[in-house]
Design an enzyme around this catalytic site. Sequence first.
Site, short mmCIF file in Angstrom:
data_model
loop_
_atom_site.label_atom_id
_atom_site.label_comp_id
_atom_site.label_asym_id
_atom_site.label_seq_id
_atom_site.Cartn_x
_atom_site.Cartn_y
_atom_site.Cartn_z
N GLN A 1 0.93 -1.18 -0.01
CA GLN A 1 -0.07 -0.06 0.08
C GLN A 1 0.91 1.16 -0.06
O GLN A 1 1.53 1.41 1.03
CB GLN A 1 -0.91 0.18 1.19
CG GLN A 1 -1.40 1.25 1.66
CD GLN A 1 -3.00 1.25 1.50
OE1 GLN A 1 -3.74 0.25 1.84
NE2 GLN A 1 -3.20 2.14 1.11
N GLY A 2 0.94 1.95 -1.13
CA GLY A 2 2.05 2.98 -1.28
C GLY A 2 1.33 4.17 -1.18
O GLY A 2 0.01 4.24 -0.65
N VAL B 1 -1.50 -2.68 -4.34
CA VAL B 1 -0.72 -3.70 -5.39
C VAL B 1 -1.37 -4.84 -4.70
O VAL B 1 -0.77 -5.27 -3.38
CB VAL B 1 0.66 -3.60 -5.49
CG1 VAL B 1 1.32 -4.54 -6.11
CG2 VAL B 1 1.23 -2.20 -6.24
N ASP C 1 11.68 6.76 -10.29
CA ASP C 1 11.81 6.26 -8.87
C ASP C 1 12.61 5.00 -8.93
O ASP C 1 12.44 3.79 -8.78
CB ASP C 1 10.18 5.83 -8.71
CG ASP C 1 10.39 5.47 -7.11
OD1 ASP C 1 11.08 5.83 -6.42
OD2 ASP C 1 9.27 5.23 -6.68
N1 LIG Z 1 5.12 -7.23 -11.84
C1 LIG Z 1 5.42 -7.47 -10.50
N2 LIG Z 1 5.84 -8.69 -10.13
C2 LIG Z 1 5.98 -9.31 -8.97
N3 LIG Z 1 6.07 -8.34 -7.73
C3 LIG Z 1 5.44 -6.84 -8.03
C4 LIG Z 1 5.13 -6.59 -9.45
N4 LIG Z 1 4.83 -5.30 -9.45
C5 LIG Z 1 4.90 -4.85 -8.24
N5 LIG Z 1 5.25 -5.82 -7.28
C6 LIG Z 1 5.57 -5.71 -5.83
O1 LIG Z 1 4.74 -4.79 -5.64
C7 LIG Z 1 5.68 -3.75 -5.07
C8 LIG Z 1 5.00 -2.24 -5.11
O2 LIG Z 1 4.74 -2.08 -6.41
P1 LIG Z 1 4.95 -0.70 -7.14
O3 LIG Z 1 4.84 -1.06 -8.61
O4 LIG Z 1 6.40 -0.56 -7.12
O5 LIG Z 1 4.21 0.35 -6.39
P2 LIG Z 1 4.57 1.38 -5.55
O6 LIG Z 1 4.44 2.61 -6.57
O7 LIG Z 1 3.30 1.57 -4.66
O8 LIG Z 1 5.84 1.42 -5.26
C9 LIG Z 1 7.00 -3.79 -5.47
O9 LIG Z 1 8.09 -3.12 -4.86
C10 LIG Z 1 7.10 -5.31 -5.64
O10 LIG Z 1 7.62 -6.01 -4.47
MG LIG Z 2 7.78 0.84 -6.06
#
Ligand SMILES: Nc1ncnc2c1ncn2[C@@H]1O[C@H](COP(=O)(O)OP(=O)(O)O)[C@@H](O)[C@H]1O
Ligand SMILES: [Mg+2]
Lengths: 231, 181
Positions: free
Chosen positions: A26-27, A32, A142
Site C-alpha cells: 500500500q504505497g 498492489v 523512482d
Molecule cells: N510485476 C510484478 N511482479 C512481482 N512483484 C511486483 C510486480 N509489480 C509490483 N510488485 C511488488 O509490489 C511492490 C509495489 O509495486 P510498485 O509498482 O513498485 O508500487 P509503488 O508505486 O507503490 O511502489 C513492488 O515493490 C514489488 O515488490
Molecule cells: Mg515501487
Amino acid sequence: MSKDDLAKEGFLDPIISTASCQLLSQGAEARVWSGEFLGRPVILKQRFKKKYRHPVLDKHLNHSRLKQEVRSLLKARKLGIPTPVLYDVELEASTIYMERIAGCSVKELLKKGMSPADRHSLGRKIGQLLATMHDGSLVHGDLTTSNMLVRSDSQDLVMIDFGLSSISGLAEDKAVDLYVLERAFNSAHATSVDMYDAVLEAYKQHSRQWCPTLNKLADVRMRGRKRVMVG
Amino acid sequence: MVMAMTSDHPVTKLSFEGHPGRSLWVWLYTDVTNGGEIQQQITSASAPLDLAALNAALVPDVWILHLAAHKALTAASRGLQRAHTLHAQVVCNISGSRHIGEALKRYGVGKQCSSLLVAKFEPTPQQEKQVQELVKGKAVPLTELPGLCNRTLLQKYHKLSAPEAAQLVDSVTSHIAATDC
Ligand SMILES: Nc1ncnc2c1ncn2[C@@H]1O[C@H](COP(=O)(O)OP(=O)(O)O)[C@@H](O)[C@H]1O
Ligand SMILES: [Mg+2]
C-alpha cells in the site's frame, strides 16, 4: 455517486475481485495485489482516490499518471528493457494488470547477502539497462532497489513501477535518475557501494550520452549535499 | 481451458474468473476454402451470423483470444462496448487498435483466409452444429495455432520493434492491454 459517475472518475472496483487477491503493498498513490487473471499469476495495481485533492483534479491526475505508467511500460518494452507483460488496463477502475514476476527485488537480494562477484555482475546489468533506457529518452523517476526485480529462473533483471516516469532527453533528468539510485544504494545498503560503482562503470560503457549525464550527476550531487547541509 | 472432442471437431472452452458463468467456445480450421462466403454470412444485413471468425495466422496464441474476449466482456458489462456485437468487439480487441472497420478487415475472416479461428460465446447445441457445418476446411486441435502464425504481418500491424518481435506473444499482449492508453 452513481455507477456511471464512478466509472467516469476511474473508481469502479476492478473486474477481478480484490477480495480474491492478496494485498502486497500500500504505497502513497497505489495499492498492489497479487492474484489470478485468466489462469495466470497477476499483479493488480490500483491508483486510489486522494481525499485531500480536488475531485476533478484528482481524476485528471489519476488518469494521466496511469496512462503514463502504461505508456512507459510499452516504451521500455519497445527499447528491449525487460518489464512485466501488461495484461489489461481498466481506466474505469484505475487499475493495471500485469505479469507477476516470480523472483526477488534487488533490495531483498542485498538484504539476504550477495557475494562481491554477484554484486558486481548485477550492478553491471543494472547499469547497462539504464543506459539503454536513458538513450531511448525514458527516465524512470523512482529508481530504487525495490523497483528492480530479478527473475528466479533466468536471473533476468526486470524494471517495474514506472508510475513516476517521463520521456526526456535531458542530461539533467537522467542524472537525477542516477542520483536517486545512488542515494538508495548509499543509505539502505552500506555494504553495496561497490555495486553502484559497477552500475556507473557499465552505464559509461553502454550509454552514448554518458558524458553529459555523468557531468550533470556531479552537479546534482553537489546540490544534494548542500540541501542536506542546509536542511 | 478445457479441450474436448465433439464429433470430429475439437473444441476448446475458455472461462473467465472475472466473468463467472461466461464461456467462449473455440474451433480451429486449416485448408479453408470458403472464407469469402463466411465473411458474407457474418456481415449479412438480413440474418447475420453472430460469431467471431478470425484469420488464424494473426493470432499467435489462444491466450490472445482469451484476453480479447475478457476485455470484450468487461466493456459490455460496463456499457463501454463500441462494436455492434460482442463478437465484433473481440475481433476489434485483438487488433489492439480502436479502428473497428480496419480491425475487422485485417483480423477477421476474408476470401484469402486459409486458416480460421472461430469463436462463439455459449453456443446452443444447434449453433454448435451450425459452426461445424459452416467452415469448409480441416478441423484441427488448437495446439496447431502457434505454428500457423504469420509473424511478419503481425509485426507490421502492431509496429513491433526488433526486441518486441523477439517476444511476439508478450508484446502483442501488452499492446492489446494498452489499447485505451
Ligand atoms: N510485476 C510484478 N511482479 C512481482 N512483484 C511486483 C510486480 N509489480 C509490483 N510488485 C511488488 O509490489 C511492490 C509495489 O509495486 P510498485 O509498482 O513498485 O508500487 P509503488 O508505486 O507503490 O511502489 C513492488 O515493490 C514489488 O515488490
Ligand atoms: Mg515501487
